[in-house]
Motif scaffolding. Structure first.
Motif, PDB file in Angstrom:
ATOM      1  N   GLN A  76      11.893  -0.341   0.605  1.00  0.00           N
ATOM      2  CA  GLN A  76      11.643  -1.260  -0.520  1.00  0.00           C
ATOM      3  C   GLN A  76      12.400  -2.377  -0.371  1.00  0.00           C
ATOM      4  OE1 GLN A  76       9.254  -0.240  -3.056  1.00  0.00           O
ATOM      5  NE2 GLN A  76       8.974   1.228  -1.409  1.00  0.00           N
ATOM      6  N   THR A  77      12.935  -2.613   0.525  1.00  0.00           N
ATOM      7  CA  THR A  77      13.852  -3.962   0.740  1.00  0.00           C
ATOM      8  C   THR A  77      12.727  -5.193   0.815  1.00  0.00           C
ATOM      9  OG1 THR A  77      13.699  -4.090   3.087  1.00  0.00           O
ATOM     10  CG2 THR A  77      15.635  -2.941   1.873  1.00  0.00           C
ATOM     11  N   ASP A  78      13.250  -6.438   0.260  1.00  0.00           N
ATOM     12  CA  ASP A  78      12.547  -7.807   0.282  1.00  0.00           C
ATOM     13  C   ASP A  78      12.049  -7.927   1.785  1.00  0.00           C
ATOM     14  OD1 ASP A  78      12.827  -8.148  -2.512  1.00  0.00           O
ATOM     15  OD2 ASP A  78      14.408  -9.662  -2.076  1.00  0.00           O
ATOM     16  N   LYS A  79      12.557  -7.505   2.816  1.00  0.00           N
ATOM     17  CA  LYS A  79      12.061  -7.730   4.076  1.00  0.00           C
ATOM     18  C   LYS A  79      10.962  -6.792   4.341  1.00  0.00           C
ATOM     19  CE  LYS A  79      13.630  -7.668   8.910  1.00  0.00           C
ATOM     20  NZ  LYS A  79      14.999  -7.246   9.765  1.00  0.00           N
ATOM     21  N   ASP A  80      11.144  -5.363   3.849  1.00  0.00           N
ATOM     22  CA  ASP A  80      10.154  -4.322   4.032  1.00  0.00           C
ATOM     23  C   ASP A  80       8.797  -4.879   3.555  1.00  0.00           C
ATOM     24  OD1 ASP A  80      11.561  -2.709   5.501  1.00  0.00           O
ATOM     25  OD2 ASP A  80      12.227  -1.629   3.562  1.00  0.00           O
ATOM     26  N   LEU A  81       8.862  -5.533   2.030  1.00  0.00           N
ATOM     27  CA  LEU A  81       7.862  -5.834   1.386  1.00  0.00           C
ATOM     28  C   LEU A  81       7.094  -7.027   1.929  1.00  0.00           C
ATOM     29  CD1 LEU A  81       9.099  -5.271  -2.252  1.00  0.00           C
ATOM     30  CD2 LEU A  81       7.558  -3.862  -0.972  1.00  0.00           C
ATOM     31  N   GLY A  82       7.832  -8.060   2.383  1.00  0.00           N
ATOM     32  CA  GLY A  82       7.370  -9.440   3.152  1.00  0.00           C
ATOM     33  C   GLY A  82       6.701  -9.104   4.183  1.00  0.00           C
ATOM     34  N   ALA A  83       7.270  -8.277   5.080  1.00  0.00           N
ATOM     35  CA  ALA A  83       6.633  -7.859   6.435  1.00  0.00           C
ATOM     36  C   ALA A  83       5.188  -7.360   6.052  1.00  0.00           C
ATOM     37  CB  ALA A  83       7.373  -7.131   7.173  1.00  0.00           C
ATOM     38  N   GLU A  85       3.256  -7.645   3.187  1.00  0.00           N
ATOM     39  CA  GLU A  85       2.554  -8.637   2.799  1.00  0.00           C
ATOM     40  C   GLU A  85       1.981  -9.529   3.434  1.00  0.00           C
ATOM     41  OE1 GLU A  85       4.287  -9.981  -0.978  1.00  0.00           O
ATOM     42  OE2 GLU A  85       4.297  -7.991  -1.674  1.00  0.00           O
ATOM     43  N   GLN A  86       2.743  -9.981   4.556  1.00  0.00           N
ATOM     44  CA  GLN A  86       2.251 -11.046   5.696  1.00  0.00           C
ATOM     45  C   GLN A  86       1.262 -10.364   6.370  1.00  0.00           C
ATOM     46  OE1 GLN A  86       5.791 -12.577   7.600  1.00  0.00           O
ATOM     47  NE2 GLN A  86       5.869 -14.352   6.335  1.00  0.00           N
ATOM     48  N   ALA A  87       1.369  -9.117   6.802  1.00  0.00           N
ATOM     49  CA  ALA A  87       0.535  -8.533   7.770  1.00  0.00           C
ATOM     50  C   ALA A  87      -0.820  -8.372   6.953  1.00  0.00           C
ATOM     51  CB  ALA A  87       1.141  -7.291   8.520  1.00  0.00           C
ATOM     52  N   VAL A  88      -0.808  -7.532   6.071  1.00  0.00           N
ATOM     53  CA  VAL A  88      -1.957  -7.177   5.284  1.00  0.00           C
ATOM     54  C   VAL A  88      -2.678  -8.527   4.917  1.00  0.00           C
ATOM     55  CG1 VAL A  88      -1.202  -7.267   2.684  1.00  0.00           C
ATOM     56  CG2 VAL A  88      -2.726  -5.660   3.769  1.00  0.00           C
ATOM     57  N   CYS A  89      -2.120  -9.538   4.770  1.00  0.00           N
ATOM     58  CA  CYS A  89      -3.056 -10.943   4.506  1.00  0.00           C
ATOM     59  C   CYS A  89      -3.829 -11.305   5.898  1.00  0.00           C
ATOM     60  CB  CYS A  89      -2.103 -12.048   4.082  1.00  0.00           C
ATOM     61  SG  CYS A  89      -1.422 -11.875   2.590  1.00  0.00           S
ATOM     62  N   ARG A  90      -3.532 -10.910   6.791  1.00  0.00           N
ATOM     63  CA  ARG A  90      -4.218 -11.133   8.207  1.00  0.00           C
ATOM     64  C   ARG A  90      -5.494 -10.089   8.403  1.00  0.00           C
ATOM     65  NH1 ARG A  90       1.162 -12.381   9.817  1.00  0.00           N
ATOM     66  NH2 ARG A  90       1.252 -10.341  10.924  1.00  0.00           N
ATOM     67  N   VAL A  91      -5.587  -9.128   7.633  1.00  0.00           N
ATOM     68  CA  VAL A  91      -6.379  -8.056   7.796  1.00  0.00           C
ATOM     69  C   VAL A  91      -8.006  -8.679   6.886  1.00  0.00           C
ATOM     70  CG1 VAL A  91      -7.058  -5.726   7.833  1.00  0.00           C
ATOM     71  CG2 VAL A  91      -4.757  -6.344   8.143  1.00  0.00           C
ATOM     72  N   LYS A 128      -0.970   0.963  11.106  1.00  0.00           N
ATOM     73  CA  LYS A 128      -0.082   0.415  11.722  1.00  0.00           C
ATOM     74  C   LYS A 128       0.592  -0.819  11.412  1.00  0.00           C
ATOM     75  CE  LYS A 128      -1.385   2.702  15.626  1.00  0.00           C
ATOM     76  NZ  LYS A 128      -1.661   4.094  15.174  1.00  0.00           N
ATOM     77  N   LEU A 129       0.306  -1.170  10.268  1.00  0.00           N
ATOM     78  CA  LEU A 129       0.964  -2.377   9.309  1.00  0.00           C
ATOM     79  C   LEU A 129       2.401  -1.968   9.174  1.00  0.00           C
ATOM     80  CD1 LEU A 129      -1.518  -3.041   6.404  1.00  0.00           C
ATOM     81  CD2 LEU A 129      -1.419  -4.181   8.311  1.00  0.00           C
ATOM     82  N   PRO A 130       3.065  -3.112   9.116  1.00  0.00           N
ATOM     83  CA  PRO A 130       4.688  -2.747   9.330  1.00  0.00           C
ATOM     84  C   PRO A 130       5.115  -1.886   7.905  1.00  0.00           C
ATOM     85  CG  PRO A 130       4.281  -5.318   9.293  1.00  0.00           C
ATOM     86  CD  PRO A 130       2.752  -4.495   9.168  1.00  0.00           C
ATOM     87  N   GLY A 131       6.073  -1.088   8.342  1.00  0.00           N
ATOM     88  CA  GLY A 131       6.695  -0.165   7.277  1.00  0.00           C
ATOM     89  C   GLY A 131       5.794   0.910   6.614  1.00  0.00           C
ATOM     90  N   VAL A 132       4.546   1.236   7.083  1.00  0.00           N
ATOM     91  CA  VAL A 132       3.605   1.927   6.127  1.00  0.00           C
ATOM     92  C   VAL A 132       4.131   3.434   6.473  1.00  0.00           C
ATOM     93  CG1 VAL A 132       1.292   3.047   6.443  1.00  0.00           C
ATOM     94  CG2 VAL A 132       1.602   0.496   6.213  1.00  0.00           C
ATOM     95  N   ALA A 133       4.191   3.897   5.639  1.00  0.00           N
ATOM     96  CA  ALA A 133       4.600   5.462   5.734  1.00  0.00           C
ATOM     97  C   ALA A 133       3.549   6.601   5.503  1.00  0.00           C
ATOM     98  CB  ALA A 133       5.785   5.871   4.669  1.00  0.00           C
ATOM     99  N   ARG A 134       2.557   5.849   4.290  1.00  0.00           N
ATOM    100  CA  ARG A 134       1.522   6.917   3.956  1.00  0.00           C
ATOM    101  C   ARG A 134       0.411   5.863   3.593  1.00  0.00           C
ATOM    102  NH1 ARG A 134       0.051   9.743  -1.206  1.00  0.00           N
ATOM    103  NH2 ARG A 134      -1.133  11.763  -0.421  1.00  0.00           N
ATOM    104  N   VAL A 135      -0.730   6.470   3.929  1.00  0.00           N
ATOM    105  CA  VAL A 135      -2.077   5.749   3.709  1.00  0.00           C
ATOM    106  C   VAL A 135      -3.144   6.705   2.959  1.00  0.00           C
ATOM    107  CG1 VAL A 135      -4.297   4.464   4.124  1.00  0.00           C
ATOM    108  CG2 VAL A 135      -1.760   4.128   5.392  1.00  0.00           C
ATOM    109  N   ASP A 136      -3.495   6.540   1.796  1.00  0.00           N
ATOM    110  CA  ASP A 136      -4.227   7.410   1.028  1.00  0.00           C
ATOM    111  C   ASP A 136      -5.351   6.617   0.518  1.00  0.00           C
ATOM    112  OD1 ASP A 136      -5.034   9.647  -0.674  1.00  0.00           O
ATOM    113  OD2 ASP A 136      -4.473   8.630  -2.367  1.00  0.00           O
ATOM    114  N   SER A 137      -6.573   7.159   0.903  1.00  0.00           N
ATOM    115  CA  SER A 137      -7.862   6.292   0.506  1.00  0.00           C
ATOM    116  C   SER A 137      -8.829   7.042  -0.099  1.00  0.00           C
ATOM    117  CB  SER A 137      -8.517   5.669   1.803  1.00  0.00           C
ATOM    118  OG  SER A 137      -8.750   6.807   2.649  1.00  0.00           O
ATOM    119  N   SER A 138      -9.752   6.347  -1.008  1.00  0.00           N
ATOM    120  CA  SER A 138     -10.881   6.922  -1.750  1.00  0.00           C
ATOM    121  C   SER A 138     -12.199   6.099  -1.495  1.00  0.00           C
ATOM    122  CB  SER A 138     -10.694   7.098  -3.244  1.00  0.00           C
ATOM    123  OG  SER A 138      -9.352   7.846  -3.431  1.00  0.00           O
TER     124      SER A 138
END
Length: 153
Positions: A76-83, A85-91, A128-138
């Motif tokens: 939950q660090t600023d670095k984790d969140l920032g990485a 957010e930057q990556a997800v914006c490119r999807v 594969k996005l940075p820092g992802v521990a879990r993905v839950d989808s509906s």
């Protein structure tokens, strides 16, 4: 900037149809064309109108499925969140992304051409996005409310 009743009428009409010519907009809100254009420019300069866009029909361009995806990060660090957010914006398939409270850290609305396309996106991109521990989808069955406008009352 304070917006008055006339500004609200302008914003309501532009939310309905952002491609309106100034002359048509002026007629709908009972202003002269010059007064209407001046008000629209002020609303743009104040950042109340951020941009104009076209709303596409997803089915007509081959987007057949939508998913709500909840992402939990390892940290939950600023670095984790920032990485992340930057990556997800490119999807490009991520139509919306919001940091959230509760069990997950982010909520995404993801669009895909098919279930198989989403499976590829899930396994090769989202996990594969940075820092992802879990993905839950509906899977989204259908939209019940779908509008881009904001309430102005």
């Amino acid at each position: 900037m304070q917006i008055d009743r006339t500004d609200r009428r302008i914003l309501t009409e532009l939310q309905r149809d952002g491609s309106l010519a100034n002359s048509a907009l002026a007629g709908r809100v009972d202003l002269s064309e010059s007064a209407c254009l001046r008000r629209v420019k002020l609303l743009e300069q104040a950042g109340i109108i951020e941009r104009y866009t076209a709303v596409l029909n997803p089915l007509k361009i081959g987007i057949t499925v939508s998913f709500v995806v909840r992402i939990t990060l390892k940290g939950q660090t600023d670095k984790d969140l920032g990485a992340f957010e930057q990556a997800v914006c490119r999807v490009p398939e991520v139509a919306e992304c919001y940091p959230t409270t509760g069990e997950s850290d982010y909520m995404l609305r993801v669009v895909a051409r098919s279930a198989a396309d989403f499976e590829r996106l899930h396994s090769k991109v989202l996990t594969k996005l940075p820092g992802v521990a879990r993905v839950d989808s509906s899977f989204v069955l259908r939209p019940v409310v779908k509008h881009a406008g904001l309430p102005l009352d």
